[in-house]
Structures are given as C-alpha cells and as structure tokens.
Scaffold this motif. Structure first.
Motif, PDB file in Angstrom:
ATOM      1  N   HIS A  26     -72.653   6.210 -52.340  1.00 59.06           N
ATOM      2  CA  HIS A  26     -71.377   6.431 -51.642  1.00 59.06           C
ATOM      3  C   HIS A  26     -70.615   7.639 -52.192  1.00 59.06           C
ATOM      4  CE1 HIS A  26     -72.355   2.255 -50.586  1.00 59.06           C
ATOM      5  NE2 HIS A  26     -71.575   2.413 -49.533  1.00 59.06           N
ATOM      6  N   GLN A  27     -71.344   8.627 -52.680  1.00 52.54           N
ATOM      7  CA  GLN A  27     -70.684   9.816 -53.239  1.00 52.54           C
ATOM      8  C   GLN A  27     -69.849  10.538 -52.188  1.00 52.54           C
ATOM      9  OE1 GLN A  27     -72.928  12.391 -55.920  1.00 52.54           O
ATOM     10  NE2 GLN A  27     -74.495  10.813 -56.131  1.00 52.54           N
ATOM     11  N   GLU A  28     -70.358  10.659 -50.986  1.00 54.43           N
ATOM     12  CA  GLU A  28     -69.604  11.344 -49.931  1.00 54.43           C
ATOM     13  C   GLU A  28     -68.306  10.607 -49.631  1.00 54.43           C
ATOM     14  OE1 GLU A  28     -71.736  12.256 -46.389  1.00 54.43           O
ATOM     15  OE2 GLU A  28     -73.373  13.288 -47.445  1.00 54.43           O
ATOM     16  N   GLU A  29     -68.350   9.291 -49.624  1.00 51.77           N
ATOM     17  CA  GLU A  29     -67.150   8.501 -49.367  1.00 51.77           C
ATOM     18  C   GLU A  29     -66.115   8.683 -50.482  1.00 51.77           C
ATOM     19  OE1 GLU A  29     -66.141   3.749 -49.015  1.00 51.77           O
ATOM     20  OE2 GLU A  29     -68.094   4.466 -48.296  1.00 51.77           O
ATOM     21  N   ILE A  30     -66.601   8.750 -51.720  1.00 55.97           N
ATOM     22  CA  ILE A  30     -65.700   8.973 -52.860  1.00 55.97           C
ATOM     23  C   ILE A  30     -65.002  10.322 -52.742  1.00 55.97           C
ATOM     24  CG2 ILE A  30     -65.650   9.375 -55.355  1.00 55.97           C
ATOM     25  CD1 ILE A  30     -68.032   7.328 -55.509  1.00 55.97           C
ATOM     26  N   LEU A  31     -65.753  11.351 -52.436  1.00 52.51           N
ATOM     27  CA  LEU A  31     -65.182  12.694 -52.334  1.00 52.51           C
ATOM     28  C   LEU A  31     -64.266  12.822 -51.115  1.00 52.51           C
ATOM     29  CD1 LEU A  31     -68.328  14.772 -53.341  1.00 52.51           C
ATOM     30  CD2 LEU A  31     -66.369  14.153 -54.767  1.00 52.51           C
ATOM     31  N   GLU A  32     -64.620  12.142 -50.046  1.00 58.25           N
ATOM     32  CA  GLU A  32     -63.756  12.170 -48.864  1.00 58.25           C
ATOM     33  C   GLU A  32     -62.405  11.524 -49.172  1.00 58.25           C
ATOM     34  OE1 GLU A  32     -63.672  10.656 -44.176  1.00 58.25           O
ATOM     35  OE2 GLU A  32     -65.346  10.100 -45.485  1.00 58.25           O
ATOM     36  N   PHE A  33     -62.408  10.449 -49.969  1.00 58.34           N
ATOM     37  CA  PHE A  33     -61.148   9.811 -50.340  1.00 58.34           C
ATOM     38  C   PHE A  33     -60.277  10.774 -51.147  1.00 58.34           C
ATOM     39  CE2 PHE A  33     -58.739   6.998 -53.326  1.00 58.34           C
ATOM     40  CZ  PHE A  33     -57.849   6.504 -52.388  1.00 58.34           C
ATOM     41  N   LEU A  34     -60.885  11.508 -52.078  1.00 59.68           N
ATOM     42  CA  LEU A  34     -60.125  12.499 -52.834  1.00 59.68           C
ATOM     43  C   LEU A  34     -59.584  13.583 -51.906  1.00 59.68           C
ATOM     44  CD1 LEU A  34     -59.041  13.933 -55.295  1.00 59.68           C
ATOM     45  CD2 LEU A  34     -61.357  14.738 -55.812  1.00 59.68           C
ATOM     46  N   GLN A  35     -60.394  14.040 -50.966  1.00 55.64           N
ATOM     47  CA  GLN A  35     -59.913  15.052 -50.013  1.00 55.64           C
ATOM     48  C   GLN A  35     -58.707  14.542 -49.229  1.00 55.64           C
ATOM     49  OE1 GLN A  35     -63.721  15.619 -48.033  1.00 55.64           O
ATOM     50  NE2 GLN A  35     -63.831  17.745 -48.752  1.00 55.64           N
ATOM     51  N   LEU A  70     -56.480  12.449 -50.218  1.00 60.70           N
ATOM     52  CA  LEU A  70     -55.310  12.503 -51.095  1.00 60.70           C
ATOM     53  C   LEU A  70     -54.769  13.925 -51.201  1.00 60.70           C
ATOM     54  CD1 LEU A  70     -56.368  10.182 -54.089  1.00 60.70           C
ATOM     55  CD2 LEU A  70     -54.881   9.616 -52.159  1.00 60.70           C
ATOM     56  N   ILE A  71     -55.674  14.887 -51.333  1.00 56.46           N
ATOM     57  CA  ILE A  71     -55.267  16.301 -51.451  1.00 56.46           C
ATOM     58  C   ILE A  71     -54.558  16.757 -50.178  1.00 56.46           C
ATOM     59  CG2 ILE A  71     -56.124  18.674 -51.713  1.00 56.46           C
ATOM     60  CD1 ILE A  71     -56.330  16.935 -54.244  1.00 56.46           C
ATOM     61  N   GLN A  72     -55.001  16.253 -49.043  1.00 57.44           N
ATOM     62  CA  GLN A  72     -54.476  16.712 -47.753  1.00 57.44           C
ATOM     63  C   GLN A  72     -53.068  16.203 -47.454  1.00 57.44           C
ATOM     64  OE1 GLN A  72     -57.707  15.540 -45.191  1.00 57.44           O
ATOM     65  NE2 GLN A  72     -59.060  17.146 -45.989  1.00 57.44           N
ATOM     66  N   ILE A  73     -52.540  15.335 -48.293  1.00 57.42           N
ATOM     67  CA  ILE A  73     -51.130  14.943 -48.198  1.00 57.42           C
ATOM     68  C   ILE A  73     -50.402  15.655 -49.337  1.00 57.42           C
ATOM     69  CG2 ILE A  73     -49.464  13.058 -48.120  1.00 57.42           C
ATOM     70  CD1 ILE A  73     -51.785  11.179 -47.409  1.00 57.42           C
ATOM     71  N   PRO A  74     -49.700  16.740 -49.075  1.00 55.90           N
ATOM     72  CA  PRO A  74     -49.108  17.564 -50.145  1.00 55.90           C
ATOM     73  C   PRO A  74     -47.873  16.902 -50.760  1.00 55.90           C
ATOM     74  CG  PRO A  74     -48.602  18.521 -48.009  1.00 55.90           C
ATOM     75  CD  PRO A  74     -49.523  17.354 -47.746  1.00 55.90           C
ATOM     76  N   PRO A 105     -54.762  25.345 -50.192  1.00 52.30           N
ATOM     77  CA  PRO A 105     -54.522  24.479 -51.350  1.00 52.30           C
ATOM     78  C   PRO A 105     -54.436  22.998 -51.013  1.00 52.30           C
ATOM     79  CG  PRO A 105     -52.519  25.654 -50.756  1.00 52.30           C
ATOM     80  CD  PRO A 105     -53.619  26.237 -49.927  1.00 52.30           C
ATOM     81  N   PHE A 106     -54.305  22.674 -49.738  1.00 52.40           N
ATOM     82  CA  PHE A 106     -54.169  21.270 -49.348  1.00 52.40           C
ATOM     83  C   PHE A 106     -55.266  20.863 -48.354  1.00 52.40           C
ATOM     84  CE2 PHE A 106     -49.795  22.479 -50.599  1.00 52.40           C
ATOM     85  CZ  PHE A 106     -49.672  21.628 -51.678  1.00 52.40           C
ATOM     86  N   GLU A 107     -56.486  21.301 -48.647  1.00 52.48           N
ATOM     87  CA  GLU A 107     -57.618  20.965 -47.791  1.00 52.48           C
ATOM     88  C   GLU A 107     -58.696  20.191 -48.537  1.00 52.48           C
ATOM     89  OE1 GLU A 107     -59.635  20.345 -44.464  1.00 52.48           O
ATOM     90  OE2 GLU A 107     -57.688  21.380 -44.537  1.00 52.48           O
ATOM     91  N   GLY A 108     -58.903  20.488 -49.810  1.00 51.75           N
ATOM     92  CA  GLY A 108     -59.982  19.835 -50.559  1.00 51.75           C
ATOM     93  C   GLY A 108     -61.336  20.431 -50.250  1.00 51.75           C
ATOM     94  N   THR A 109     -61.375  21.745 -50.117  1.00 52.04           N
ATOM     95  CA  THR A 109     -62.619  22.446 -49.784  1.00 52.04           C
ATOM     96  C   THR A 109     -63.606  22.362 -50.944  1.00 52.04           C
ATOM     97  OG1 THR A 109     -61.341  23.998 -48.451  1.00 52.04           O
ATOM     98  CG2 THR A 109     -63.572  24.662 -49.056  1.00 52.04           C
ATOM     99  N   ILE A 110     -64.881  22.095 -50.623  1.00 55.25           N
ATOM    100  CA  ILE A 110     -65.934  22.048 -51.638  1.00 55.25           C
ATOM    101  C   ILE A 110     -66.780  23.311 -51.527  1.00 55.25           C
ATOM    102  CG2 ILE A 110     -67.974  20.824 -52.477  1.00 55.25           C
ATOM    103  CD1 ILE A 110     -66.737  18.239 -51.442  1.00 55.25           C
ATOM    104  N   ILE A 111     -66.864  24.051 -52.634  1.00 53.02           N
ATOM    105  CA  ILE A 111     -67.644  25.289 -52.708  1.00 53.02           C
ATOM    106  C   ILE A 111     -68.456  25.257 -53.985  1.00 53.02           C
ATOM    107  CG2 ILE A 111     -67.573  27.810 -52.784  1.00 53.02           C
ATOM    108  CD1 ILE A 111     -64.806  27.668 -51.473  1.00 53.02           C
ATOM    109  N   ASP A 112     -69.770  25.391 -53.856  1.00 50.01           N
ATOM    110  CA  ASP A 112     -70.669  25.454 -55.019  1.00 50.01           C
ATOM    111  C   ASP A 112     -70.446  24.300 -55.999  1.00 50.01           C
ATOM    112  OD1 ASP A 112     -71.797  27.817 -54.043  1.00 50.01           O
ATOM    113  OD2 ASP A 112     -70.342  29.076 -55.100  1.00 50.01           O
ATOM    114  N   GLY A 113     -70.267  23.116 -55.466  1.00 47.58           N
ATOM    115  CA  GLY A 113     -70.156  21.941 -56.320  1.00 47.58           C
ATOM    116  C   GLY A 113     -68.798  21.692 -56.912  1.00 47.58           C
ATOM    117  N   ARG A 134     -54.689  21.736 -54.617  1.00 43.98           N
ATOM    118  CA  ARG A 134     -53.624  21.359 -55.531  1.00 43.98           C
ATOM    119  C   ARG A 134     -53.687  19.860 -55.815  1.00 43.98           C
ATOM    120  NH1 ARG A 134     -52.432  23.944 -58.596  1.00 43.98           N
ATOM    121  NH2 ARG A 134     -50.792  25.433 -58.017  1.00 43.98           N
ATOM    122  N   GLY A 135     -53.882  19.533 -57.075  1.00 45.88           N
ATOM    123  CA  GLY A 135     -54.005  18.146 -57.484  1.00 45.88           C
ATOM    124  C   GLY A 135     -55.424  17.691 -57.760  1.00 45.88           C
ATOM    125  N   THR A 136     -56.422  18.512 -57.458  1.00 42.19           N
ATOM    126  CA  THR A 136     -57.797  18.094 -57.768  1.00 42.19           C
ATOM    127  C   THR A 136     -57.953  17.804 -59.252  1.00 42.19           C
ATOM    128  OG1 THR A 136     -58.397  20.443 -57.855  1.00 42.19           O
ATOM    129  CG2 THR A 136     -58.945  19.248 -55.837  1.00 42.19           C
TER     130      THR A 136
END
Length: 436
Positions: free
Chosen positions: A14-23, A25-29, A125-133, A138-140
C-alpha cells in the motif's frame, strides 16, 4: 506468517496509498496565520477535519476542540503560553484507538501547521509532486511527512487484521510554528500516555532530546554626529558610533562562544550551544554616525539548564549578566548600558536513552534495516510538554530537518515508507497486538 510480517507486507502493498495520503495533506495549505501581515481564515481546521474523517474510518474515538488562551493563564511564564492568542477555526485533534485496553499506551504526536511557502519554488509548493524518488511540497519535511507516517502506521496495524492490547492516541495540534501553544493546550486538555513519538523530521534517527532556543534583541545607544567632521570627546558632547559599540559587543560574544564551545556540549549533539547573530540593524543616514544599533541573536540552551518553570530563565540571566559585565569595561557603554529584549523562549527536553521505550524504538528501527542511530536535535520541538508531565518522548520522522522551511522542501518517499514501518513495529512491540 506472524503479525509483524503481515503488517510489513500490508505497508509494502500500500505504498501508493500512503504517499497519496501525504499528498492530500500537502494539498491543504495549513499555513499558520502568524505568517500573514493581515489575519485571515486559517486552513488548519480543514486539515484537522480531513484527518479526523480518516481516523474515524479506522474506528477511532475522536475529539476536536479550539484552544482558549484564557484557560491557560496558569502557565504564564512557561513554554508555549501567549496571552490573548486567537484559535478561532484552529482546532486541536485527538483520536484514541483501543480505549480501555490494559496494555501500555502510546501517543503519536505532531503539528499540522506549516510556514508560508515563500519564493523561488520550482514546483507547486502545495501539490506534493514526486520527482526522482522525492516528494516536494511545503510540509513534506516539517512535518506532514511524519504526521502521515504515524497515521498510516496505525492503519497498517488495523488493516492487517490486528487488535490493540494497549491504547494508541493520535494527536495533531496547531500553532507549533508560532510558539507551541497547541501542544501546551493538548497536554492541559488531559491527554497522557506511557510513551510518545513526536514525528518531527530526523532523517530516520532516534532523537531523545532537543535544545531550547532563545531569541533576543540588544539595543545599543550611540550619539549621532556628522560622519565627515572632526568630533569632540564623547564626554564633551561629541558623537559616539553605535555601530562601533556594537562591534565591541560582538567581539565579546565571540569570546563567550569560545567558552560555551567547551562548557555547553552534549554527547548526542554534534555542535555546542552558541550565541549566533541573526540580524544587525543600525544607522539612519550615510552622513551620520549611528545613533542606535540593534543586534538580534539566537542562543541555544540544554535541558540541564532549564529553570524552575522549565524554560531558559537561567540562560537569560547568564546572558544579561554577561552583557552588563562587558559593557562595564567600556566607558561609554558603562554609562549607557545596552538592554536585552527577549523575544522567544522555546523550551527543550530530554529522555534518558536507557529508558525501555527509547530502546524499543531503536530495536524497531534496526528491525526494518536501519542503523538505529541516536542523536539529538539542535532545534526546538514540541516534546517539552509531554516530557514535563512524565511521558518518555522521542523525536522520529522522515525528512532532513535542515530542509525544513526551504524553497523546494522535499522528503525521500523511501523514508516515509520506512517511518511507517518503524512506528507500526513499535505499536506491535510497545502496545501489543493480537488477531482481531
């Protein structure tokens, strides 16, 4: 397959689900309103409501409330108390799993406010973009990465078909970025546990202590005069360059720092406490000697130096006395003593590394393939109040703390997943679990 293997397999799947949850959170500034020139609506409540829905879906009993500064007057002079601070629309949140179970309890604790994004970002800063791992936003690092990991650790345990033998409380608070009144209120509200993980970023090391931080402003008086003209002696009314007198004070601080470099160290801190000058403000015109100079400094202190109110009063007195003694060695300054205005006293705390909970966390980290390194944090965190009421506390979370508040703040996604595993393993070993 044993319980631990079941949980680790769930996390892997469920790694994708974990990272999506963090995203999400980031998307609410949820920027702390302290950072805005004009007060406006905070989105901290929006994040808390989002987290609350998540935790309730897992079966938690939740409570959400707005701190009230008037209810906290008894803490005047102590860490985190600021009279008159407004928390309208800025609630704290607590969610309890396994309430009433007899095993050892655990508090998973973090703040959801962030600093403003600022400039020079190369991604949203409020998208949670993943680049190169790496996930950017803001807040990651500070500290939604840790908040997401602790919540997903609880979900991993429960979704793996396990039941808690001891309670787990998930606490998310506001206002850490402007002084920590949310954490003070959370403890005042009565929440306790047998141990606590504060999920500030530590690059996956175990940090059982943080330093205290003092901000101060020194005002140094001079006497203006035409900078291009001969000047009489100051006793006869001549000009006195406040900048030159500030340099005298700065030289004195250099000597003090040499002493502190020897006397104010800790085996788990890589650098000693120092007095660092952050700002210099002086002068009015290019043709006049400075009438006044201002030195803004940051000084750190150790848990062993706390005063009777568990903050930095002893070090404040030390610095005030030092400044006075330095000034008395200068004829002008001895008659025009510099003054310190104290701006911030952010508290510190320490948990003995030999405590069983610290060792449990080290073993959990080693069990997932990390070294289990113990080191302190040179900056303030919210761990003070849990420790003050007897809760052994460590800081642990994903992300390099030196990247907090930076443009293009990012956390390696691998560290987020590892943090979930470590906290899930700690829940199993500290609280105990059984098949539902």
């Amino acid at each position: 397959m044993n319980q631990e293997q079941q949980v680790m397999e769930w996390i892997e799947d469920h790694q994708e689900e974990i990272l999506e949850f963090l995203q999400q959170l980031i998307q609410i500034p949820s920027v702390n309103p302290w950072f805005f020139d004009e007060p406006g609506p905070s989105r901290e409540k929006e994040v808390q409501e989002f987290i609350s829905r998540k935790l309730e879906s897992l079966g938690a009993e939740t409570e959400m409330w707005e701190p009230n500064a008037d209810d906290l007057k008894q803490y005047e002079g102590m860490a985190g108390y600021y009279p008159g601070r407004d928390f309208t629309g800025r609630p704290n949140l607590a969610a309890t799993f396994g309430k009433g179970t007899p095993g050892k309890s655990l508090l998973l604790f973090g703040h959801i406010d962030v600093v403003m994004a600022g400039s020079k970002w190369t991604v949203d800063p409020f998208e949670g973009t993943i680049i190169d791992g790496n996930m950017y936003g803001r807040g990651t690092v500070d500290m939604k990465g840790g908040v997401a990991a602790m919540i997903m650790a609880v979900e991993a345990v429960l979704r793996s078909g396990l039941k808690l033998k001891g309670p787990v409380v998930v606490g998310t608070v506001v206002d850490e970025e402007a002084g920590g009144m949310g954490a003070l209120d959370f403890i005042h509200h009565g929440y306790r546990a047998d141990a606590c993980i504060l999920t500030e970023p530590t690059s996956l090391t175990i940090a059982p202590l943080c330093r205290g931080i003092l901000w101060g402003k020194i005002r140094i008086q001079g006497r203006s005069g035409h900078i291009e003209m001969p000047q009489a002696d100051w006793k006869d009314g001549g000009a006195v360059d406040a900048i030159k007198k500030a340099r005298y004070i700065l030289d004195a601080f250099d000597r003090l720092n040499e002493e502190w470099a020897v006397s104010k160290t800790h085996p788990y801190l890589s650098i000693p406490c120092q007095v660092h000058v952050a700002q210099l403000n002086a002068g009015e015109y290019p043709t006049s000697f400075a009438n006044e100079a201002e030195i803004v400094f940051n000084a750190q202190y150790l848990p062993s130096e706390r005063d009777e109110k568990l903050v930095g009063g002893n070090v404040k007195k030390e610095l005030t006395d030092f400044l006075r003694q330095a000034a008395l060695q200068d004829p002008w300054l001895s008659e025009h003593l510099p003054e310190i205005e104290w701006m911030v006293d952010a508290d510190c705390a320490e948990t003995d590394v030999a405590h069983p909970f610290v060792q449990t966390c080290v073993q959990s980290l080693q069990a997932i393939g990390e070294t289990g390194t113990i080191e302190g944090l040179g900056f303030h965190t919210d761990m003070g109040w849990p420790v003050n009421v007897g809760i052994p506390t460590i800081n642990f979370g994903p992300g390099d703390p030196s990247l907090a508040h930076h443009s293009d703040e990012f956390t390696p996604v691998h560290e987020v997943i590892q943090a979930v595993k470590m906290m899930a393993k700690t829940i199993i070993d500290w609280c105990g679990t059984e098949k539902a």
